[in-house]
Design a protein around this motif. Structure first.
Motif, PDB file in Angstrom:
ATOM      1  N   PRO A 104       0.711  -1.099  -0.095  1.00 40.10           N
ATOM      2  CA  PRO A 104      -0.102  -0.060   0.051  1.00 40.10           C
ATOM      3  C   PRO A 104       0.872   1.205  -0.104  1.00 40.10           C
ATOM      4  N   LEU A 105       0.131   2.355  -0.027  1.00 40.57           N
ATOM      5  CA  LEU A 105       0.713   3.761  -0.283  1.00 40.57           C
ATOM      6  C   LEU A 105      -0.004   4.511   1.039  1.00 40.57           C
ATOM      7  N   VAL A 106       0.958   4.848   1.897  1.00 41.08           N
ATOM      8  CA  VAL A 106       0.508   5.854   2.892  1.00 41.08           C
ATOM      9  C   VAL A 106       1.014   7.113   2.610  1.00 41.08           C
ATOM     10  N   VAL A 107       0.269   8.145   2.680  1.00 32.13           N
ATOM     11  CA  VAL A 107       0.642   9.407   2.660  1.00 32.13           C
ATOM     12  C   VAL A 107       0.206  10.425   3.843  1.00 32.13           C
ATOM     13  N   SER A 108       0.688  11.435   3.929  1.00 36.52           N
ATOM     14  CA  SER A 108       0.325  12.610   5.008  1.00 36.52           C
ATOM     15  C   SER A 108       0.522  13.786   4.515  1.00 36.52           C
ATOM     16  N   TYR A 109      -0.532  14.583   4.604  1.00 40.29           N
ATOM     17  CA  TYR A 109      -0.458  16.006   3.886  1.00 40.29           C
ATOM     18  C   TYR A 109      -0.221  16.943   5.024  1.00 40.29           C
ATOM     19  N   SER A 110       0.005  16.695   6.324  1.00 41.20           N
ATOM     20  CA  SER A 110       0.201  17.722   7.234  1.00 41.20           C
ATOM     21  C   SER A 110       1.199  17.182   8.328  1.00 41.20           C
ATOM     22  N   THR A 111       2.223  17.858   9.030  1.00 39.38           N
ATOM     23  CA  THR A 111       2.887  17.457  10.012  1.00 39.38           C
ATOM     24  C   THR A 111       2.283  16.817  11.153  1.00 39.38           C
ATOM     25  N   ALA A 112       0.931  17.317  11.302  1.00 39.02           N
ATOM     26  CA  ALA A 112       0.154  16.574  12.521  1.00 39.02           C
ATOM     27  C   ALA A 112      -0.321  15.227  12.331  1.00 39.02           C
ATOM     28  N   GLY A 113      -0.198  14.875  10.942  1.00 38.45           N
ATOM     29  CA  GLY A 113      -0.579  13.350  10.821  1.00 38.45           C
ATOM     30  C   GLY A 113       0.776  12.366  10.439  1.00 38.45           C
TER      31      GLY A 113
END
Length: 596
Positions: free
Chosen positions: A7-16
């Motif tokens: 899978p691909l895991v992405v985070s679009y904020s430092t909080a996540g």
């Protein structure tokens, strides 16, 4: 059924980011963080993963993911699982592919993160199973029958199971002579009952070389029909490895949407005692007395004996359980000739990017592998030094000959002063230079890239708006006398000319000679584009005149382009100097004015 990609895991904020790292570690997934990249790169990565059928977990607002993948939505039966997870991990929402793994994955992540899985599918919430989402190795033949069957189960009815379905038997929903009929077998069913087909069959095929694809497809379809077998029950097409490049067999596999797997003659010969129709003729020709039956019987036992025409044979084998395709036989290898472009992934073509992501092995010069690092998941890297071109091409071909999906990575376009020609040179080689038979049978797919001369012209205006040519000034492979002839021809022919490998520590004079020869046919004001480190942080593109061009400033990381006698340059209001080559539209417009 190719290699299962992580899978691909992405985070679009430092909080996540912390939640994303925890998920990626748990799933052994690829991780992308906006804090380490930019939003456009993240968007491209998500779209590439979605197109490749990879599950996507976004630690972000659901709307971000949906906007990124909305242009790609097409068929809910084939779309991968897409989930949104709140940055604190408290909520996990399956957005797409609920019955293709998203609901199960949401439940798994909620347990990992101690949060809530916001599953909206009634069957999963109330029953724990879904009839239209059987496990891997099973296919629903008539999906339209699943919805009313699920409605009956939700109303309290039970399943009358005909056949074997372990996941249903364990659900507690099965009862003798219950109201909801579910048939699980490999036969064609004409009734309205829900029919789930286990993919337990192997179709073994033998055929003469260059046999028409339609002929083999018709033979298989007739064999299935004569035995009332559902085509959905086929897990794999199988044959001898000598046929791995046979167009007809690959066409059959594509027709039934299953993979092609092969066995060596020695592997098939080991089944000789079990096949009912061995052939001495086949034994003398390929080294095993059976191809179709021996390939099919590797499933477990023979279901349909050899059927034959004058050009092909086919047999069907059956396994006790769904076939594990990944461990069955050897996959047909493929070599993807990948051009990265100038270096940045923003200038990488989609077809090249897709090849990088779907291959099992990367082969190339170490710098090129580093430039592709953003596309890497679990591929095995095979690094070679500069100058080891033939070694790396041979290695790539032999890897593909062993059933690997290989990307041979080049900069720019792989067919322009790169490895493309060498691949075909080795495929055509005989004697001591010849490659193995297995390597010679691999499929080759070229994935074009943006070459340096295209990128340089794009960065500096439109210098290649009319006729142009490319010349390599390296005399390592091309005799110096030939290079000089080509310089004379390009200069006299008034071509815009791009120079690759313009100047090295050892070879300094050819670019100087090029300037002298072109000045004999061009005005001093002819624009010259000098582009260094294209697509990299140190990128520098500038336009000078041919008279002012200084060859001593040039190195091997630079491409140089001389304009034609018609090429022009000017400075825009922004201070940027650009170069272009008119194609003749001004003359065309003048003629039209005169005619009117």
């Amino acid at each position: 059924m190719g290699q299962v990609k992580p899978p691909l895991v992405v985070s679009y904020s430092t909080a996540g980011d912390a939640t994303a790292r925890r998920i990626a570690n748990h799933l052994d997934a690829q991780l992308w963080l906006k804090s380490e990249g930019n939003l456009q790169d993240g968007k491209a990565l998500v779209q590439s993963a979605f197109s490749a059928g990879r599950s996507i977990i976004g630690v972000c607002a659901a709307g971000i993911l949906m906007r990124f993948i909305a242009p790609l939505l097409d068929d809910k039966q084939t779309e991968p699982a897409v989930l949104a997870v709140s940055p604190d991990g408290s909520q996990t929402v399956p957005l797409l592919g609920g019955h293709h793994g998203a609901n199960h994955l949401a439940s798994e992540l909620s347990r990992l993160l101690g949060g809530n899985a916001a599953i909206t599918t009634a069957s999963d919430n109330e029953l724990g199973v879904s009839l239209d989402e059987p496990p891997t190795g099973y296919v629903v033949a008539n999906p339209e029958a699943a919805k009313p069957a699920m409605a009956e189960l939700l109303a309290g009815e039970k399943i009358n199971l005909i056949g074997e379905a372990p996941w249903l038997e364990q659900s507690g929903l099965v009862a003798f002579e219950a109201a909801v009929n579910v048939v699980v077998d490999h036969l064609c069913q004409n009734s309205d009952v829900l029919h789930i087909v286990p993919q337990k069959l192997v179709v073994g095929i033998g055929c003469e070389r260059h046999c028409p694809a339609d002929h083999v497809i018709e033979l298989v379809e007739n064999t299935l029909a004569a035995n009332n077998i559902s085509p959905l029950a086929i897990a794999v097409i199988a044959s001898i490895d000598l046929k791995s490049d046979e167009a007809a067999l690959n066409a059959v596999a594509n027709h039934f949407r299953v993979p092609l797997r092969t066995f060596t003659a020695e592997e098939l010969k080991q089944e000789a005692s079990r096949v009912p129709n061995p052939s001495t003729v086949v034994l003398s020709e390929v080294g095993t007395p059976s191809v179709a039956e021996a390939s099919a019987i590797n499933a477990g036992k023979l279901l349909v004996e050899k059927q034959k025409t004058g050009k092909a044979t086919c047999a069907i084998g059956v396994s006790a359980t769904p076939i594990d395709v990944e461990s069955f036989g050897t996959p047909a290898g493929a070599l993807y000739l990948v051009g990265l472009g100038p270096g940045t992934n923003k200038l990488r073509t989609p077809v090249a990017d897709m090849a990088l992501r779907r291959t099992t092995d990367w082969v190339g010069y170490g710098l090129y592998l580093d430039l592709a690092a953003d596309a890497k998941t679990d591929q095995t890297e095979h690094r070679f030094a500069l100058g080891e071109e033939e070694l790396r091409v041979r290695h790539a071909l032999e890897l593909a000959g062993k059933g690997k999906q290989v990307a041979l990575i080049c900069s720019g376009d792989a067919n322009i002063f790169a490895m493309g020609a060498l691949i075909y040179e080795l495929l055509a080689a005989t004697g001591e230079r010849a490659i193995s038979d297995a390597a010679n049978r691999v499929a080759i797919e070229t994935c074009p890239g943006i070459s340096a001369f295209q990128a340089a012209a794009a960065k500096s205006g439109a210098l290649i708006g009319h006729d142009f040519c490319c010349i390599s000034l390296s005399d390592l492979l091309t005799p110096r006398e030939d290079i000089l002839k080509r310089l004379d021809a390009a200069a006299a022919g008034d071509f815009v000319t791009a120079f690759y490998n313009p100047r090295s520590m050892r070879r300094t004079d050819l670019i100087e000679i090029a300037k002298q020869k072109f000045l004999e046919h061009r005005p001093d004001s002819t624009p010259v584009v000098i582009a260094s480190n294209l697509g990299r942080p140190a990128e520098n593109v500038r336009v000078v005149t041919l008279a002012d061009f200084n060859p001593e400033e040039i190195d091997m990381l630079t491409i140089v382009m001389f304009g034609s006698s018609q090429s022009k340059s000017f400075t825009r209001g922004s201070g940027e100097t650009v170069a272009f080559t008119p194609r003749g539209y001004a003359k065309k417009a003048a003629k039209l004015d005169q005619a009117s």
